[in-house]
Structure formats: C-alpha cells, structure tokens
Motif scaffolding. Sequence first.
Motif, short mmCIF file in Angstrom:
data_model
loop_
_atom_site.label_atom_id
_atom_site.label_comp_id
_atom_site.label_asym_id
_atom_site.label_seq_id
_atom_site.Cartn_x
_atom_site.Cartn_y
_atom_site.Cartn_z
N GLN A 12 0.76 -1.12 0.09
CA GLN A 12 0.11 0.01 -0.05
C GLN A 12 0.70 1.35 -0.16
OE1 GLN A 12 -2.80 0.28 3.29
NE2 GLN A 12 -3.44 2.29 2.58
N ASN A 13 1.88 1.38 1.01
CA ASN A 13 2.93 2.57 0.97
C ASN A 13 3.22 2.71 -0.33
OD1 ASN A 13 2.38 2.65 3.71
ND2 ASN A 13 4.12 1.61 4.26
N CYS A 14 3.79 1.79 -1.27
CA CYS A 14 4.38 1.89 -2.58
C CYS A 14 3.57 2.48 -3.37
CB CYS A 14 5.10 0.56 -2.70
SG CYS A 14 6.53 0.36 -1.96
N TYR A 15 2.31 1.73 -3.53
CA TYR A 15 1.15 1.99 -4.63
C TYR A 15 1.05 3.45 -4.31
CZ TYR A 15 -2.87 1.06 -7.41
OH TYR A 15 -3.46 1.19 -8.69
N GLN A 16 0.65 4.01 -3.11
CA GLN A 16 0.02 5.39 -2.97
C GLN A 16 1.18 6.51 -3.34
OE1 GLN A 16 -1.44 4.97 0.97
NE2 GLN A 16 -3.23 4.36 0.19
N LEU A 17 2.57 6.01 -3.14
CA LEU A 17 3.58 7.06 -3.33
C LEU A 17 3.73 6.98 -4.95
CD1 LEU A 17 6.55 6.33 -0.91
CD2 LEU A 17 5.00 8.83 -1.51
N LEU A 18 3.65 6.29 -5.79
CA LEU A 18 3.45 6.07 -7.15
C LEU A 18 2.81 7.48 -7.75
CD1 LEU A 18 3.66 2.33 -8.48
CD2 LEU A 18 5.52 4.29 -8.26
N ASN A 19 1.74 7.57 -7.22
CA ASN A 19 0.70 8.51 -7.71
C ASN A 19 1.22 9.91 -7.61
OD1 ASN A 19 -1.22 6.62 -8.41
ND2 ASN A 19 -2.15 6.63 -6.38
N GLN A 20 2.23 10.15 -6.81
CA GLN A 20 2.51 11.27 -6.35
C GLN A 20 3.92 11.57 -7.01
OE1 GLN A 20 3.03 11.76 -2.05
NE2 GLN A 20 0.76 10.75 -1.75
N HIS A 21 4.69 10.42 -7.64
CA HIS A 21 6.22 10.61 -7.92
C HIS A 21 6.19 9.73 -9.46
CE1 HIS A 21 7.33 12.53 -4.20
NE2 HIS A 21 6.64 11.53 -3.47
N LYS A 22 6.23 10.50 -10.38
CA LYS A 22 6.14 9.92 -11.55
C LYS A 22 7.68 8.97 -11.81
CE LYS A 22 1.98 10.90 -12.35
NZ LYS A 22 0.88 10.05 -11.79
N ASN A 23 8.66 9.76 -11.35
CA ASN A 23 9.87 9.13 -11.73
C ASN A 23 10.11 7.74 -10.59
OD1 ASN A 23 10.16 10.73 -9.55
ND2 ASN A 23 12.17 11.14 -9.90
N PHE A 24 9.25 7.28 -9.86
CA PHE A 24 9.55 6.24 -9.09
C PHE A 24 8.92 4.89 -9.81
CE2 PHE A 24 9.60 8.42 -4.69
CZ PHE A 24 10.92 9.09 -5.13
N HIS A 25 9.63 3.80 -9.47
CA HIS A 25 8.89 2.41 -10.20
C HIS A 25 8.70 1.59 -9.04
CE1 HIS A 25 9.97 4.25 -13.72
NE2 HIS A 25 11.04 4.58 -13.38
N TYR A 26 7.56 0.72 -9.09
CA TYR A 26 7.17 -0.10 -8.07
C TYR A 26 7.67 -1.37 -8.12
CZ TYR A 26 3.53 -3.14 -5.46
OH TYR A 26 3.24 -3.95 -4.64
N CYS A 27 8.43 -2.05 -7.12
CA CYS A 27 8.85 -3.50 -7.18
C CYS A 27 8.35 -4.24 -6.13
CB CYS A 27 10.33 -3.27 -6.65
SG CYS A 27 11.50 -1.88 -7.91
N GLU A 28 8.44 -5.45 -6.17
CA GLU A 28 8.00 -6.52 -5.41
C GLU A 28 9.14 -7.77 -5.40
OE1 GLU A 28 4.18 -8.31 -5.15
OE2 GLU A 28 3.16 -6.41 -5.58
N GLY A 29 9.22 -8.52 -4.47
CA GLY A 29 10.31 -9.61 -4.28
C GLY A 29 10.47 -9.78 -2.90
N TYR A 30 11.67 -9.98 -2.66
CA TYR A 30 12.10 -10.18 -1.26
C TYR A 30 13.24 -9.34 -0.81
CZ TYR A 30 9.49 -14.59 -1.65
OH TYR A 30 8.44 -15.25 -1.91
N ALA A 31 13.39 -9.03 0.40
CA ALA A 31 14.28 -8.37 1.21
C ALA A 31 14.85 -8.95 2.33
CB ALA A 31 13.75 -6.99 1.45
N ILE A 32 16.05 -8.64 2.38
CA ILE A 32 16.77 -9.31 3.87
C ILE A 32 17.57 -8.16 4.28
CG2 ILE A 32 18.68 -10.25 2.69
CD1 ILE A 32 18.09 -12.69 4.53
N SER A 33 18.07 -8.32 5.53
CA SER A 33 18.73 -7.38 6.40
C SER A 33 19.85 -8.07 7.36
CB SER A 33 17.95 -6.30 6.97
OG SER A 33 19.10 -5.54 8.01
N THR A 34 20.89 -7.52 7.72
CA THR A 34 21.64 -8.31 8.86
C THR A 34 20.96 -8.12 10.10
OG1 THR A 34 22.52 -5.88 9.24
CG2 THR A 34 23.81 -7.18 7.59
N ASP A 35 19.96 -7.34 10.23
CA ASP A 35 19.01 -7.56 11.52
C ASP A 35 17.87 -8.39 11.28
OD1 ASP A 35 21.03 -5.94 12.52
OD2 ASP A 35 19.73 -4.01 12.23
N LEU A 36 17.52 -9.10 10.08
CA LEU A 36 16.48 -10.00 9.79
C LEU A 36 16.88 -11.68 9.88
CD1 LEU A 36 14.52 -8.03 7.23
CD2 LEU A 36 13.88 -8.24 9.90
N ASP A 37 16.35 -12.26 10.57
CA ASP A 37 16.87 -13.87 10.36
C ASP A 37 16.61 -14.47 9.12
OD1 ASP A 37 17.45 -13.68 13.17
OD2 ASP A 37 15.57 -14.31 13.91
#
Length: 167
Positions: free
Chosen positions: A60-85
């Motif tokens: 939802q956050n990404c979808y809604q920001l797209l309407n306000q910023h034409k130079n942004f592009h929407y991505c889906e997939g997976y993410a990980i961090s040093t602080d995530l198991d």
Amino acid sequence: MSELERLTEFLKEKVEEITRMYPRNPCKYKGTEALILAYGIPFTKQTKSKFSGKTKACYQNCYQLLNQHKNFHYCEGYAISTDLDRAVSHAWLVDESGAVIEPTWTDLELGEVAYFGVVFTRSFLREMALKTKIYGILEEDYRFGHELKQNGFPPGALHPLFHKNHG
C-alpha cells in the motif's frame, strides 16, 4: 557472506524445498521464489527516503507513493537485512537509476539491506489492483490459479528499463 548472497541462497533453498515437498506441482515456477529468481534483479543501492509509510503495509505504501512521484517505479520480491533472521516478501520503490526508496522500513535500524525482485510497469500494477482490489501482485497469484507461476509474467508486466530481456 553479503546480504545479497544470503538472500539469493534463501531463495534457492526455498525453491528446492518446494520442489521436494510438491514433486507433482505442475507450475513452471515452483513457488514465488522461483519466479523471482528467474525474472528478478538485485537492488543493493539505497537512497535516503524522506517517506514514512505505515508499518507492515509495504504494498500500500508503495502503490500510494507512485501517484505522487512519476519518476518512481514499483517493485516486489524479497528483502533481507543483517538484522533479520530470514528474507521476507516485500515491496519497495526504485528511481530511474535503480536506487531503492524504502517507504516502509524507515523507523527500523536494519543495517545492510539487500533486495531482489521485479519492477512492474504502472499499467500492469493498475490492472492487477483493479482485478484483485488488493495492493500487491505476487502474493495474490493464487487468486488466478497461480497463473504467474504457471506461465511467468505476461508481456508488458515488467518495466523494460530494468528488465531488458523480459520487458
């Protein structure tokens, strides 16, 4: 091991696990992880985000920001961090250079973050939102008989700037 290496290892392990558990799975891509490994690209650079969306509402956050910023592009997939198991299913935005704009994990101290996913065209994103009435694409594939896992992404789904071989 870098976070990107850890992320791709996680995805490969999930594909192997699903393949073992469901040997008769008729889909070309044995799970969302296989689909992302086949079509996805890594995102390792991140720009400082001035956006702060709702916690646990990445789609939802990404979808809604797209309407306000034409130079942004929407991505889906997976993410990980040093602080995530482990890696998590996630949505984020990228700018024209492929730098990640993270509107959801803004208050977290995540250390090094790696993203691996696909960049959708606005038209495909809009089409899927109208069909499902839900934010997000990959996790909703079951609603359509696992069409994406069976056939891959249809023409025009992936942004040609980022997916030259699949656009």
